[in-house]
Design an enzyme around this catalytic site. Sequence first.
Site, PDB file in Angstrom:
ATOM      1  N   LYS A  32       1.801   1.566  -4.733  1.00 36.23           N
ATOM      2  CA  LYS A  32       1.895   1.754  -3.285  1.00 36.23           C
ATOM      3  C   LYS A  32       1.005   0.781  -2.508  1.00 36.23           C
ATOM      4  O   LYS A  32       1.399   0.302  -1.438  1.00 36.23           O
ATOM      5  CB  LYS A  32       1.548   3.193  -2.911  1.00 36.23           C
ATOM      6  N   THR A  33      -0.182   0.459  -3.049  1.00 33.47           N
ATOM      7  CA  THR A  33      -1.059  -0.478  -2.339  1.00 33.47           C
ATOM      8  C   THR A  33      -0.407  -1.846  -2.240  1.00 33.47           C
ATOM      9  O   THR A  33      -0.483  -2.528  -1.211  1.00 33.47           O
ATOM     10  CB  THR A  33      -2.420  -0.579  -3.045  1.00 33.47           C
ATOM     11  N   ASP A 227      -1.488   5.161   4.842  1.00 39.46           N
ATOM     12  CA  ASP A 227      -1.600   5.376   3.406  1.00 39.46           C
ATOM     13  C   ASP A 227      -1.996   6.832   3.149  1.00 39.46           C
ATOM     14  O   ASP A 227      -2.628   7.472   3.991  1.00 39.46           O
ATOM     15  CB  ASP A 227      -2.660   4.424   2.836  1.00 39.46           C
ATOM     16  N   GLU A 228      -1.644   7.360   1.969  1.00 35.61           N
ATOM     17  CA  GLU A 228      -1.996   8.733   1.564  1.00 35.61           C
ATOM     18  C   GLU A 228      -1.588   9.742   2.655  1.00 35.61           C
ATOM     19  O   GLU A 228      -2.367  10.624   3.035  1.00 35.61           O
ATOM     20  CB  GLU A 228      -3.498   8.841   1.279  1.00 35.61           C
ATOM     21  N   GLN A 258       1.003  14.861  -4.898  1.00 38.56           N
ATOM     22  CA  GLN A 258      -0.428  14.610  -5.023  1.00 38.56           C
ATOM     23  C   GLN A 258      -1.215  15.139  -3.825  1.00 38.56           C
ATOM     24  O   GLN A 258      -2.325  14.677  -3.548  1.00 38.56           O
ATOM     25  CB  GLN A 258      -0.683  13.108  -5.193  1.00 38.56           C
ATOM     26  N   ARG A 620      -3.635  10.434 -14.402  1.00 38.13           N
ATOM     27  CA  ARG A 620      -4.729   9.449 -14.452  1.00 38.13           C
ATOM     28  C   ARG A 620      -4.714   8.699 -15.782  1.00 38.13           C
ATOM     29  O   ARG A 620      -5.312   7.635 -15.905  1.00 38.13           O
ATOM     30  CB  ARG A 620      -6.097  10.122 -14.297  1.00 38.13           C
TER      31      ARG A 620
END
Length: 689
Positions: A32-33, A227-228, A258, A620
């Site tokens: 996503k970044t 973002d997020e 998330q 993770r």
Amino acid sequence: MLDLSALNPRQREAVTTLHGPVLILAGAGTGKTRVITYRIAHLIERGVPPEHILAVTFTNKAAREMLERVQQLVPRPRRAAAAAPEAAPGAGRPTICTFHALGVRLLRQHIERLGYKRNFVIYDEAEQLAAVRKILSHLSARGEKTDPHAVLALLSRYRNGGEGAVASADPDVRALAEHVRARYESALRACNAVDFDDLLLLPLRLFREHPDVLEACRARYRYVLVDEYQDTNAAQFELLRALCGQHRNLCVVGDDDQSIYGWRGAQIANLLDLEKHFPEVKVIKLEQNYRSTTTILEAANALIRHNPRRRAKHLWSTLGAGPRITLHTFPDEEAEARAVVEAIESARLVRRIPWSDHAVLFRTNGQARPLETAFRRAGVRYHLVGGQSFFDRREVRDFLAYLKALLNPQDDISLLRIANVPARGLSDATMQRLLAASQERHCPVFAVMSNPAVTADFPARTRASIAGLVRWLEDTARPLRAPAPGGGFSLSAWAEGWLNGLGYYEELRRSEKTAEAGENRVRNLKELVAALDSDAGPAGPPAERLQRFLEEVTLDTERESDAAPAGEAVTLITMHSCKGLEFPHVFIVGLEEGLLPHARAKAEGSLDEERRLFYVAITRARYSLQLGHCAARRKYGQLSPCHPSSFLQELPPELLERAADRPREPASLETGRAWFAAMREKLAAVRPR
């Protein structure tokens, strides 16, 4: 020309869909970044002036990383224009910052319209707690104790989300928070202080009461990226809707799977119900994972499908199946910790896997104790994420309180902290009398201290101490208000001067039991003093530079972890803190009912969020994943039976293997070391020269 060939088809679609509302559903590890930074670069390449672009993140670390990537992607002629977006707004620069930093920018320009002074201070959590404690001390009856942390947390949710955000809280605490709210806001206003919630709520008030400010912001920020997005609360959503309600160029990137911060006000409905506010929104799913093996992703997919209200997505990978997930059962938490240490040491000595490739994840902070004990006994280096921050140390908090009081003496919290540090004859009783007088007169404590008529009843020596502190604050702050001399004004030299004059360094040395501990505190403070000039920047009047420094310290909550990387060490971290991170080898411990899902989850209706927390923990892991639960765990010194987490039943059995089915390994660390030594000798004998 921006090269989009490195993007997969869905990422490319997300980058090139420039106009109108867009929801990018970015699963864990799907890049996503990269998409956000390419999108900013693509907007600039397509002719959008950089100053019309706003990208909002949740941490300063994410903002810095995004800035660095944009600078690498933007063509060289544009690079100068795209540089330093964290600076004050100006032509030719995109704005990349956190929600709270955006709020600070708006308030520094316009807060006087709301009746505040421009030199307002920002209270961090410790200062907010101090303000709440002061209020509770005047409200408590018959010596009843109320947890100020609980009141502050509820107060924050109430102010951000209204009554609906606190509906599930204890009725007595909820009523108290409602009662405290007006007093709390009044107390901050009297000190010309704002808290983190105000950095969102006051800009909204600005927009409502001063439409010209809103129109100016809309004209400036014509393309907004977030973002997020799943972590946004009600106030943040209202800010976005106000900014984008007309031009509709809102691109949000997030993953409802998330969303794990509901306890601090995040509203997953902002993502799930986006079509209610932007019916024409285009939804683009990023599902190709670049982090984990297929086995890990299939386990995560199967788990999260049990959440009834979510946007469907299916993570997949081309990285291969990898090993199956190992499930361990341990007698108790000590055995669990020893086994984790032994497995990590085995991997290091036999397979040459460094400590830093391993992470141990757990639900609550208390679970770290047996793990730390086991790692210390084995001589294994570890890094506990979330330990005491540099900025929570006593000497650092004292220094920051001094800076805030010098910049704004009406800041009661800071003034009360430093009034008698070092000792200057102002006892706690004296300060309590001054505080009570200020509350009676509805004015700051400094105003009371500056009024001889109010202090006339104090003993002569106490009056002299009060007058001395007032005079010292005024004299020491005077250089901040003066124009900077030709050669520039050194904040570091200024601070070093008055710290030495106060004898504060000597006070630190005297206050510790050992000379080494005292020197450590002095070293910590000198490090911060030396950074004053570089962190505050060289430009501008001294007071404005000091203001920038304090804002940076207060807003940059993850600064400590950035400044002190773990190095060659195992990472110990809670599930809430691990979001955004990844590790080759992950252990998740304490998978028991009451821990995960937490005992409060069913009562509070947050079982889905607990499942999302487990999902985040699983994703993770890059290559191997080991899960553990205990048959019993100590509570108040007694072993109590435990039951495996119900979430374990939601993982496909074909992806799991029980540890008992694996080749047997050493039963204890002592015998294990001998086994490791023998294995080393065998490996050395067969290793080619």
